[in-house]
Design a protein around this motif. Structure first.
Motif, PDB file in Angstrom:
ATOM      1  N   UNK A  18       0.839  -1.201   0.000  1.00 20.75           N
ATOM      2  CA  UNK A  18       0.000   0.000   0.000  1.00 20.75           C
ATOM      3  C   UNK A  18       0.873   1.251   0.000  1.00 20.75           C
ATOM      4  N   UNK A  19       1.921   1.259   0.835  1.00 22.22           N
ATOM      5  CA  UNK A  19       2.825   2.408   0.900  1.00 22.22           C
ATOM      6  C   UNK A  19       3.522   2.637  -0.433  1.00 22.22           C
ATOM      7  N   UNK A  20       3.954   1.579  -1.087  1.00 25.61           N
ATOM      8  CA  UNK A  20       4.630   1.709  -2.370  1.00 25.61           C
ATOM      9  C   UNK A  20       3.688   2.212  -3.456  1.00 25.61           C
ATOM     10  N   UNK A  21       2.486   1.685  -3.470  1.00 20.52           N
ATOM     11  CA  UNK A  21       1.505   2.126  -4.455  1.00 20.52           C
ATOM     12  C   UNK A  21       1.171   3.595  -4.251  1.00 20.52           C
ATOM     13  N   UNK A  22       0.970   3.992  -3.008  1.00 19.03           N
ATOM     14  CA  UNK A  22       0.695   5.390  -2.673  1.00 19.03           C
ATOM     15  C   UNK A  22       1.845   6.286  -3.134  1.00 19.03           C
ATOM     16  N   UNK A  23       3.052   5.859  -2.904  1.00 21.43           N
ATOM     17  CA  UNK A  23       4.237   6.631  -3.273  1.00 21.43           C
ATOM     18  C   UNK A  23       4.351   6.783  -4.789  1.00 21.43           C
ATOM     19  N   UNK A  24       4.178   5.711  -5.499  1.00 22.76           N
ATOM     20  CA  UNK A  24       4.246   5.789  -6.966  1.00 22.76           C
ATOM     21  C   UNK A  24       3.160   6.682  -7.521  1.00 22.76           C
ATOM     22  N   UNK A  25       1.981   6.649  -6.933  1.00 20.25           N
ATOM     23  CA  UNK A  25       0.901   7.531  -7.376  1.00 20.25           C
ATOM     24  C   UNK A  25       1.248   8.999  -7.145  1.00 20.25           C
ATOM     25  N   UNK A  26       1.940   9.278  -6.036  1.00 24.11           N
ATOM     26  CA  UNK A  26       2.296  10.661  -5.704  1.00 24.11           C
ATOM     27  C   UNK A  26       3.268  11.272  -6.689  1.00 24.11           C
ATOM     28  N   UNK A  99       7.850   6.356   6.137  1.00 23.46           N
ATOM     29  CA  UNK A  99       7.003   5.242   6.586  1.00 23.46           C
ATOM     30  C   UNK A  99       7.447   3.935   5.938  1.00 23.46           C
ATOM     31  N   UNK A 100       7.774   3.990   4.654  1.00 21.75           N
ATOM     32  CA  UNK A 100       8.229   2.805   3.940  1.00 21.75           C
ATOM     33  C   UNK A 100       9.518   2.265   4.540  1.00 21.75           C
ATOM     34  N   UNK A 101      10.446   3.149   4.881  1.00 20.10           N
ATOM     35  CA  UNK A 101      11.712   2.720   5.478  1.00 20.10           C
ATOM     36  C   UNK A 101      11.475   2.039   6.820  1.00 20.10           C
TER      37      UNK A 101
END
Length: 189
Positions: A18-26, A99-101
């Motif tokens: 979820x965090x990765x998907x959110x980041x890529x969307x940003x 958050x991802x880290x």
């Protein structure tokens, strides 16, 4: 920048995905104009410029991203977000990298996050930064008995110039409700 993708965008765990998907969307619409780097007051201290970081996110270079200290140096001044010609939420993306880290739990991420966590914990507890107690929290989080000795000369110079203050209880606990609300809002998003 590494030419190979060392880990793909399909890690284990729903929170990480979820965090990765959110980041890529940003940052997916980033056109690499460099305005974020030119606007950043901390770019000179970063090992990877913000512009390069967004490209690494676009290419899915997770291991290289998590090795970087760039996102830990973000002061959340919002200059990159305000000046981005695409209107990307870049400051939020830096927060998502933090958050991802923490989710990844790599040794480098734990080390870089120790200062950030000690800082925020001290502000929450004391209502403002208390340098002595913040550094104590940092040393405890790092769990390296040699580390305090490395900072001793700097601490003594700061103390001698009146720049290091002993903890005060005046504002203690006043920001607790605000931090609790922020944690509640983060959990809901």
């Amino acid at each position: 920048m590494s030419e190979t993708i060392t880990r793909t965008w399909s890690p284990e765990g729903d929170e990480t995905r979820i965090a990765l998907t959110e980041l890529r969307d940003m940052v997916g619409a980033c056109m690499q104009c460099g305005t974020c780097t030119a606007s950043c007051p901390n770019w000179y201290a970063m090992d990877v410029t913000p512009r390069r970081m967004w490209r690494m996110v676009q290419f899915g270079m997770i291991d290289d991203i998590l090795k970087s200290r760039t996102f830990w140096l973000c002061s959340s001044c919002y200059m990159c977000t305000l000046r981005c010609p695409r209107g990307l939420r870049l400051t939020s993306a830096m927060g998502a990298l933090k958050r991802l880290a923490r989710l990844d739990g790599a040794r480098q991420a734990r080390r870089n996050g120790a200062f950030y966590e000690a800082f925020m914990s001290d502000v929450e507890a004391n209502g403002r930064l208390q340098e002595a107690s913040m550094m104590q929290g940092y040393f405890l989080r790092r769990m390296d008995p040699r580390l305090p000795m490395a900072f001793l000369p700097l601490g003594l110079r700061m103390l001698g110039k009146g720049k290091l203050h002993l903890p005060s209880r005046a504002q203690r606990g006043r920001l607790g409700p605000m931090f609790a609300k922020a944690r509640q809002m983060e959990a809901g998003s």
